[in-house]
Scaffold this motif. Sequence first.
Motif, PDB file in Angstrom:
ATOM      1  N   LEU A   1       0.850  -1.188   0.000  1.00 13.71           N
ATOM      2  CA  LEU A   1       0.000   0.000   0.000  1.00 13.71           C
ATOM      3  C   LEU A   1       0.889   1.242   0.000  1.00 13.71           C
ATOM      4  CD1 LEU A   1      -2.528  -1.167   2.754  1.00 13.71           C
ATOM      5  CD2 LEU A   1      -2.729  -1.458   0.269  1.00 13.71           C
ATOM      6  N   LYS A   2       0.257   2.398  -0.049  1.00 11.11           N
ATOM      7  CA  LYS A   2       1.017   3.638  -0.119  1.00 11.11           C
ATOM      8  C   LYS A   2       0.197   4.765   0.497  1.00 11.11           C
ATOM      9  CE  LYS A   2       3.409   6.584  -3.523  1.00 11.11           C
ATOM     10  NZ  LYS A   2       3.634   6.823  -4.972  1.00 11.11           N
ATOM     11  N   LEU A   3       0.906   5.720   1.118  1.00 14.13           N
ATOM     12  CA  LEU A   3       0.261   6.930   1.629  1.00 14.13           C
ATOM     13  C   LEU A   3       0.601   8.083   0.691  1.00 14.13           C
ATOM     14  CD1 LEU A   3       0.979   6.651   5.474  1.00 14.13           C
ATOM     15  CD2 LEU A   3      -1.174   6.211   4.288  1.00 14.13           C
ATOM     16  N   GLU A   4      -0.413   8.599   0.010  1.00 11.34           N
ATOM     17  CA  GLU A   4      -0.216   9.684  -0.958  1.00 11.34           C
ATOM     18  C   GLU A   4      -0.805  10.985  -0.427  1.00 11.34           C
ATOM     19  OE1 GLU A   4      -1.909   8.713  -4.711  1.00 11.34           O
ATOM     20  OE2 GLU A   4      -0.235   7.425  -5.318  1.00 11.34           O
ATOM     21  N   PRO A   5      -0.020  12.074  -0.386  1.00 15.96           N
ATOM     22  CA  PRO A   5      -0.567  13.373   0.027  1.00 15.96           C
ATOM     23  C   PRO A   5      -1.613  13.854  -0.979  1.00 15.96           C
ATOM     24  CG  PRO A   5       1.843  13.379   0.043  1.00 15.96           C
ATOM     25  CD  PRO A   5       1.415  12.144  -0.687  1.00 15.96           C
ATOM     26  N   ARG A   6      -2.776  14.212  -0.469  1.00 14.53           N
ATOM     27  CA  ARG A   6      -3.848  14.723  -1.324  1.00 14.53           C
ATOM     28  C   ARG A   6      -4.647  15.764  -0.555  1.00 14.53           C
ATOM     29  NH1 ARG A   6      -6.682   9.494  -4.364  1.00 14.53           N
ATOM     30  NH2 ARG A   6      -4.761   8.559  -5.207  1.00 14.53           N
ATOM     31  N   LYS A   7      -5.574  16.399  -1.248  1.00 14.41           N
ATOM     32  CA  LYS A   7      -6.535  17.289  -0.602  1.00 14.41           C
ATOM     33  C   LYS A   7      -7.935  16.773  -0.901  1.00 14.41           C
ATOM     34  CE  LYS A   7      -3.930  21.547  -0.077  1.00 14.41           C
ATOM     35  NZ  LYS A   7      -3.966  23.035  -0.217  1.00 14.41           N
ATOM     36  N   THR A   8      -8.786  16.786   0.131  1.00 17.19           N
ATOM     37  CA  THR A   8     -10.141  16.274  -0.046  1.00 17.19           C
ATOM     38  C   THR A   8     -11.067  17.024   0.892  1.00 17.19           C
ATOM     39  OG1 THR A   8     -11.459  14.223  -0.119  1.00 17.19           O
ATOM     40  CG2 THR A   8      -9.963  14.484   1.715  1.00 17.19           C
ATOM     41  N   PRO A   9     -12.331  17.220   0.502  1.00 14.19           N
ATOM     42  CA  PRO A   9     -13.272  17.898   1.407  1.00 14.19           C
ATOM     43  C   PRO A   9     -13.601  17.028   2.615  1.00 14.19           C
ATOM     44  CG  PRO A   9     -14.398  17.135  -0.578  1.00 14.19           C
ATOM     45  CD  PRO A   9     -12.937  16.912  -0.807  1.00 14.19           C
ATOM     46  N   LEU A  10     -13.599  17.634   3.804  1.00 11.52           N
ATOM     47  CA  LEU A  10     -13.944  16.942   5.039  1.00 11.52           C
ATOM     48  C   LEU A  10     -15.092  17.673   5.733  1.00 11.52           C
ATOM     49  CD1 LEU A  10     -10.492  16.117   6.690  1.00 11.52           C
ATOM     50  CD2 LEU A  10     -11.995  14.542   5.473  1.00 11.52           C
ATOM     51  N   ASP A  11     -16.031  16.909   6.271  1.00 13.06           N
ATOM     52  CA  ASP A  11     -17.083  17.489   7.100  1.00 13.06           C
ATOM     53  C   ASP A  11     -16.487  17.832   8.454  1.00 13.06           C
ATOM     54  OD1 ASP A  11     -19.051  17.192   5.133  1.00 13.06           O
ATOM     55  OD2 ASP A  11     -19.448  15.126   5.742  1.00 13.06           O
ATOM     56  N   LEU A  12     -16.720  19.041   8.927  1.00 17.83           N
ATOM     57  CA  LEU A  12     -16.112  19.511  10.168  1.00 17.83           C
ATOM     58  C   LEU A  12     -17.165  19.963  11.171  1.00 17.83           C
ATOM     59  CD1 LEU A  12     -13.247  21.740   8.697  1.00 17.83           C
ATOM     60  CD2 LEU A  12     -13.078  19.354   9.417  1.00 17.83           C
ATOM     61  N   ILE A  13     -16.836  19.779  12.446  1.00 17.30           N
ATOM     62  CA  ILE A  13     -17.572  20.393  13.548  1.00 17.30           C
ATOM     63  C   ILE A  13     -16.736  21.589  13.990  1.00 17.30           C
ATOM     64  CG2 ILE A  13     -18.394  20.116  15.918  1.00 17.30           C
ATOM     65  CD1 ILE A  13     -20.044  18.490  14.046  1.00 17.30           C
ATOM     66  N   VAL A  14     -17.239  22.800  13.791  1.00 17.70           N
ATOM     67  CA  VAL A  14     -16.495  24.015  14.125  1.00 17.70           C
ATOM     68  C   VAL A  14     -16.988  24.526  15.480  1.00 17.70           C
ATOM     69  CG1 VAL A  14     -15.880  26.347  13.412  1.00 17.70           C
ATOM     70  CG2 VAL A  14     -16.236  24.567  11.687  1.00 17.70           C
ATOM     71  N   ILE A  15     -16.063  24.671  16.415  1.00 21.11           N
ATOM     72  CA  ILE A  15     -16.400  25.134  17.757  1.00 21.11           C
ATOM     73  C   ILE A  15     -16.527  26.650  17.750  1.00 21.11           C
ATOM     74  CG2 ILE A  15     -15.765  25.094  20.189  1.00 21.11           C
ATOM     75  CD1 ILE A  15     -16.254  22.321  18.914  1.00 21.11           C
ATOM     76  N   GLU A  16     -17.727  27.130  18.040  1.00 25.24           N
ATOM     77  CA  GLU A  16     -17.945  28.578  18.147  1.00 25.24           C
ATOM     78  C   GLU A  16     -17.663  29.075  19.554  1.00 25.24           C
ATOM     79  OE1 GLU A  16     -21.885  29.442  16.837  1.00 25.24           O
ATOM     80  OE2 GLU A  16     -21.500  28.879  14.759  1.00 25.24           O
ATOM     81  N   HIS A  17     -18.041  28.246  20.552  1.00 28.59           N
ATOM     82  CA  HIS A  17     -17.783  28.624  21.941  1.00 28.59           C
ATOM     83  C   HIS A  17     -17.755  27.362  22.801  1.00 28.59           C
ATOM     84  CE1 HIS A  17     -17.806  30.995  25.648  1.00 28.59           C
ATOM     85  NE2 HIS A  17     -18.654  30.086  26.126  1.00 28.59           N
ATOM     86  N   ILE A  18     -16.844  27.328  23.773  1.00 27.78           N
ATOM     87  CA  ILE A  18     -16.802  26.240  24.757  1.00 27.78           C
ATOM     88  C   ILE A  18     -16.027  26.716  25.976  1.00 27.78           C
ATOM     89  CG2 ILE A  18     -14.696  25.171  23.854  1.00 27.78           C
ATOM     90  CD1 ILE A  18     -16.010  22.433  24.503  1.00 27.78           C
ATOM     91  N   GLU A  19     -16.505  26.361  27.169  1.00 28.61           N
ATOM     92  CA  GLU A  19     -15.826  26.693  28.402  1.00 28.61           C
ATOM     93  C   GLU A  19     -14.806  25.609  28.747  1.00 28.61           C
ATOM     94  OE1 GLU A  19     -16.254  29.486  30.119  1.00 28.61           O
ATOM     95  OE2 GLU A  19     -17.858  30.253  28.804  1.00 28.61           O
ATOM     96  N   LYS A  20     -13.706  26.022  29.381  1.00 29.00           N
ATOM     97  CA  LYS A  20     -12.693  25.042  29.769  1.00 29.00           C
ATOM     98  C   LYS A  20     -13.181  24.122  30.866  1.00 29.00           C
ATOM     99  CE  LYS A  20      -8.027  26.521  28.573  1.00 29.00           C
ATOM    100  NZ  LYS A  20      -6.672  26.773  29.111  1.00 29.00           N
ATOM    101  N   MET A  21     -13.969  24.639  31.791  1.00 27.09           N
ATOM    102  CA  MET A  21     -14.467  23.856  32.913  1.00 27.09           C
ATOM    103  C   MET A  21     -15.989  23.867  32.914  1.00 27.09           C
ATOM    104  SD  MET A  21     -11.803  22.647  34.369  1.00 27.09           S
ATOM    105  CE  MET A  21     -12.535  22.007  35.887  1.00 27.09           C
ATOM    106  N   PRO A  22     -16.599  22.764  33.362  1.00 27.87           N
ATOM    107  CA  PRO A  22     -18.065  22.702  33.367  1.00 27.87           C
ATOM    108  C   PRO A  22     -18.662  23.498  34.507  1.00 27.87           C
ATOM    109  CG  PRO A  22     -17.166  20.724  34.365  1.00 27.87           C
ATOM    110  CD  PRO A  22     -15.990  21.525  33.879  1.00 27.87           C
TER     111      PRO A  22
END
Length: 364
Positions: free
Chosen positions: A340-361
């Motif tokens: 097998l082989k690992l080839e560098p490429r670019k591909t679209p990925l679905d992302l979860i973008v964090i708009e806001h999050i606190e460090k502690m609950p």
Amino acid sequence: MKHHILEIKNALVLAILLTVPALFGQAIVQPVVIPIPAVPPAGAKPEAAAAVPAKPPAGGWAFEVATIKPAKMPNPADMMNGKAHVGMKTDAARVDIGFMSLNDLIGMAYKVKTYQISGPDWMGAMNERFDVLAKMPEGATKEQVPEMLQALLAERFKLAIHHDTKERSVYALVVGKGGPKLKESPPDPPAPAVAEKPEAAPGDPGAEAAPAKDASPQVKFQRNSDGSSGTATVHGPDGNAKMSFGPNGMHMEMEKMTMAKLAETLTPFVDRPVVDMTELKGNFQVALDLAMEDLKNVARKFGAAVPGAAPSSGDAGSLPSDAVSDPTGSVFTSVMQLGLKLEPRKTPLDLIVIEHIEKMPTEN
């Protein structure tokens, strides 16, 4: 020197514990306990043939009560004995999560890989991890746990996200020019007939039964007295894995692995996600030989303090800059030996973008 070796090995053991789910495509490293329905009393009317799934509450599924605490670093002895509180365990009414980062929790909640989460670097740090103990509402099952985690993260960490699709750099796992050099895994043996039998005594051949299909990997470690070498055995529902490590690195053998799982297993060892594009179907026996430098880098990637590892770039989810894409490194070489082989490429990925999050609950 001996203390230095032990520090490295303990960090590597912890890294193995955190990467075991990738080997088996699961987000848990402790058994899932499935409740057995009670036997109806004699003369009772039979229930309907098919159970109707419970309907979610008006506001969606949410834990009845949940306690969140900062997690302590697993004890080295507990790690070696397979007793570290790492991963997730569920039963009829309780969810027990140990030593999970916010990256891990968000990945579990939204059913994505951690590389699909775009947020602050500290969300994956080793010193920013949590234990969660929660009670599920009546009628809920482990299938509703992701939705309940979403609600918990929003309530206690004030998580706000949005979905996006972006083109990202990846490694495509593809078949090499000479074709694959993989051996197919043998078919699963037929399921044994269900029959009651006396409990096997420790040491008897039948004492260690195969895990249930919905169970999670069980990890057992052994190492010599000075910690310079040892073995780890992962006993999972989808096959077993054996790892032997020494001063120069680690040899891994997986007896049953899809190409998608192989891609997920390789991802922590390189600087970008690995995506399966081999079009190979089925399960295969896979062996990898990884150099010590690659092992130290992956341990550091998870935030472990590893003596002698390359300096951190500040991103807990990335490899150090000097570890990027060395085509002669042990990971690339091992993949090539599989045809097998690992080839560098670019591909679209679905992302979860964090708009806001606190460090502690918020408080329990």
